[in-house]
Design an enzyme around this catalytic site. Structure first.
Site, PDB file in Angstrom:
ATOM      1  N   LYS A   1      38.489  43.789  40.413  1.00  0.00           N
ATOM      2  CA  LYS A   1      39.907  43.913  40.772  1.00  0.00           C
ATOM      3  C   LYS A   1      40.007  44.798  42.000  1.00  0.00           C
ATOM      4  CE  LYS A   1      44.092  42.805  39.383  1.00  0.00           C
ATOM      5  NZ  LYS A   1      44.587  41.599  38.710  1.00  0.00           N
TER       6      LYS A   1
ATOM      7  N   THR B   1      49.296  30.598  35.846  1.00  0.00           N
ATOM      8  CA  THR B   1      49.378  31.710  34.889  1.00  0.00           C
ATOM      9  C   THR B   1      50.573  31.514  33.957  1.00  0.00           C
ATOM     10  OG1 THR B   1      48.415  33.123  36.578  1.00  0.00           O
ATOM     11  CG2 THR B   1      49.335  34.221  34.660  1.00  0.00           C
TER      12      THR B   1
ATOM     13  N   GLN C   1      39.639  42.484  33.109  1.00  0.00           N
ATOM     14  CA  GLN C   1      39.298  41.212  33.741  1.00  0.00           C
ATOM     15  C   GLN C   1      37.942  40.673  33.258  1.00  0.00           C
ATOM     16  OE1 GLN C   1      41.615  40.261  36.515  1.00  0.00           O
ATOM     17  NE2 GLN C   1      40.800  38.243  36.060  1.00  0.00           N
TER      18      GLN C   1
ATOM     19  N   ASN D   1      55.610  35.581  40.349  1.00  0.00           N
ATOM     20  CA  ASN D   1      54.842  34.344  40.178  1.00  0.00           C
ATOM     21  C   ASN D   1      54.673  33.967  38.706  1.00  0.00           C
ATOM     22  OD1 ASN D   1      51.684  33.368  39.775  1.00  0.00           O
ATOM     23  ND2 ASN D   1      52.833  32.212  41.298  1.00  0.00           N
TER      24      ASN D   1
ATOM     25  N   GLY E   1      45.259  36.620  44.277  1.00  0.00           N
ATOM     26  CA  GLY E   1      46.542  37.323  44.309  1.00  0.00           C
ATOM     27  C   GLY E   1      46.780  38.141  43.047  1.00  0.00           C
ATOM     28  N   ASP E   2      47.794  38.952  43.098  1.00  0.00           N
ATOM     29  CA  ASP E   2      48.291  39.711  41.935  1.00  0.00           C
ATOM     30  C   ASP E   2      49.658  40.230  42.369  1.00  0.00           C
ATOM     31  OD1 ASP E   2      47.516  40.872  39.201  1.00  0.00           O
ATOM     32  OD2 ASP E   2      48.145  42.681  40.233  1.00  0.00           O
TER      33      ASP E   2
END
Ligand code: NDP
Length: 444
Positions: free
Chosen positions: A126, A209, A111, A240, A165-166
């Site tokens: 994260k 994304t 990241q 997503n 989010g993830d």
């Protein structure tokens, strides 16, 4: 021994039993060799790589909650604040049973460079938990999220650390987490991104994304004298990232013929019906068998197999290490020209090396999926300014950011004598900015 090899040995010795973290560090350090070799003595003296591979802070905590039967459950919570040299920590929260310290550290490390590549002022972090939202009631998900935030709130803030989010953390979870943060602190601030549109979220964040992945894929093909229009695309995942990758690929004139989830995959030679996919995954939260039941042209297969389908472009959008060497061989044998990573580190190291060796155009996740975090940074800007941009404004900024990322990884690869090697280009371009900021700020 070279400085890079010394640091790699140290990372392995100091972080035992963390294979994903080792894999991510090895991949980055290997591709930084030409940069490090130019400055080896200086970086060694400053212990720059030792500092870069050690998180600034790692918080691990207990998350107790009560399920619908009255049974107390306990999960592990994590937040890794990896590097704040260029801005507040920023990165998602993953909720999945596979989550452990190694996975969160690999994601936090990646990241840092991804956020640097976006050109926005955000550091890397994260977090997450081994809690599995699948099969839980809304009440149970809320109980977990409230307990998780009851510890996390003291470590985050709009100018400190801004989670998002993830995997497993979607709009519902962000809502519960935000509600609890506000209740504990009394602050209405942009402490999370991916928020709902009625309480500070940004238009186009949900799509960002997947859309960003297609914008950079389009740039990649154009730079290599091709176009996306008319191409056959395989996508893995059905979450997503995958859903909005399918949507944008179709808008740009490509045909997407697969999606997958953790139990099976769909081959739909007529092209994935994105409205049906959204209904199955976003509304009904059902398995892909429900897609196949509603769509006569679709074939459902158990297990994995997306990458065995003939395609021009492959977009792995599910999870780490899902595209293995045998998949890479199948893609090459079937004439695939480009692989762009929607997920984080979905391609194993041997598969990546094979694809690059075989001349397949390859854009790593830290560049290709950076549209999500870039748009989160745009959400932070809108929250700070207390105003909202239109969908078109955010989407146009996203497109520019993805073009900028492609230009910077392309030129870094060329500058260091590896034209077309976008893995090296992404790592080098991401690294240089963070290294420069760390050096300017002294030994911290
Ligand atoms: P979601 O939870 O929305 O979707 C994940 C998808 O991948 C689901 O279809 C899921 O299937 C599948 N999946 C998850 N784990 C596995 C597994 N172990 N094996 C096979 N399939 C699996 O997550 P996202 O779409 O948000 O994230 C996907 C990837 O993209 C992750 O690597 C994430 O880190 C990365 N990413 C996400 C960003 C974002 O903005 N959301 C930004 C940048 C990167 P099932 O439903 O059956 O579990």
């Amino acid at each position: 021994m070279s400085y890079i090899d010394e640091v790699m040995e140290r990372v392995i010795a100091q972080n035992p039993a963390q294979p994903e973290f080792h894999q991510a560090v090895r991949e980055v350090l290997d591709s930084l060799r030409p940069v490090i070799e130019r400055n080896e003595e200086k970086y060694r003296k400053e212990a720059l790589l030792e500092r870069m591979t050690t998180p600034e802070r790692a918080v691990i905590f207990r998350v107790p909650w009560v399920d619908d039967k009255g049974q107390v459950q306990v999960n592990n919570g994590y937040r890794i604040q990896f590097n704040s040299a260029i801005g507040p920590y920023k990165g998602g929260l993953r909720l999945h049973p596979s989550v452990n310290l190694s996975i969160i550290k690999f994601l936090g490390f990646e990241q840092v460079f991804k956020n640097s590549l976006t050109g926005t002022p955000i550091g890397g972090g994260k977090g997450g938990s081994d809690f599995d939202p699948k099969g839980k009631s809304d009440n149970e998900v809320m109980a977990f999220c409230q307990s998780f935030m009851t510890e996390l709130y003291r470590h985050i803030g709009a100018d400190v650390d801004v989670p998002a989010g993830d995997i497993g953390t979607g709009a519902r979870e962000i809502g519960y987490l935000y509600g609890q943060y506000k209740r504990i602190t009394g602050k209405y601030e942009g402490v999370l991104t991916g928020k709902g549109l009625t309480y500070g979220g940004s238009l186009a964040r949900k799509e960002a994304t997947g859309y960003g992945l297609l914008y950079i894929t389009d740039e990649l093909l154009k730079a290599n004298g091709m176009e996306l229009k008319g191409k056959t695309v395989v996508v893995s995942g059905a979450g997503n990232v995958a859903i909005y990758a399918v949507e944008k690929a179709q808008q740009l004139g490509a045909k997407v013929v697969t999606v997958s989830d953790s139990t099976g995959w769909i081959y739909d030679p007529e092209g994935i019906d994105v409205a049906l996919l959204k209904d199955v995954k976003e509304v009904r939260r059902a398995r892909l068998t429900a897609y196949a039941e509603a769509r006569p042209s679709a074939q459902y297969h158990e297990g994995r197999g997306v990458f065995t389908v003939k395609c021009d472009v492959a977009l792995p959008c599910a999870t780490q290490n899902e595209l293995r060497e045998e998949d890479a061989r199948a893609l090459v044998a079937n004439g695939c020209i480009a692989v762009c990573e929607g997920a984080n580190m979905p391609t194993t190291r041997t598969a990546t090396d094979y694809l690059i060796e075989q001349g397949v155009l390859f854009v790593p996740g830290k560049a290709a999926n950076a549209g999500g975090v870039a748009t989160s940074a745009l959400e932070m800007s809108q929250n700070s300014m207390r105003l909202s941009w239109t969908f078109e404004e955010v989407d146009a900024k996203l497109r520019d950011i993805m073009k900028g990322i492609f230009a910077s990884i392309d030129s870094a690869a060329k500058e260091y004598g590896m034209p077309g090697n976008y893995v090296a280009g992404a790592n080098i371009a991401g690294f240089l900015k963070v290294a420069n900021a760390m050096e300017a700020q002294g030994i911290v």
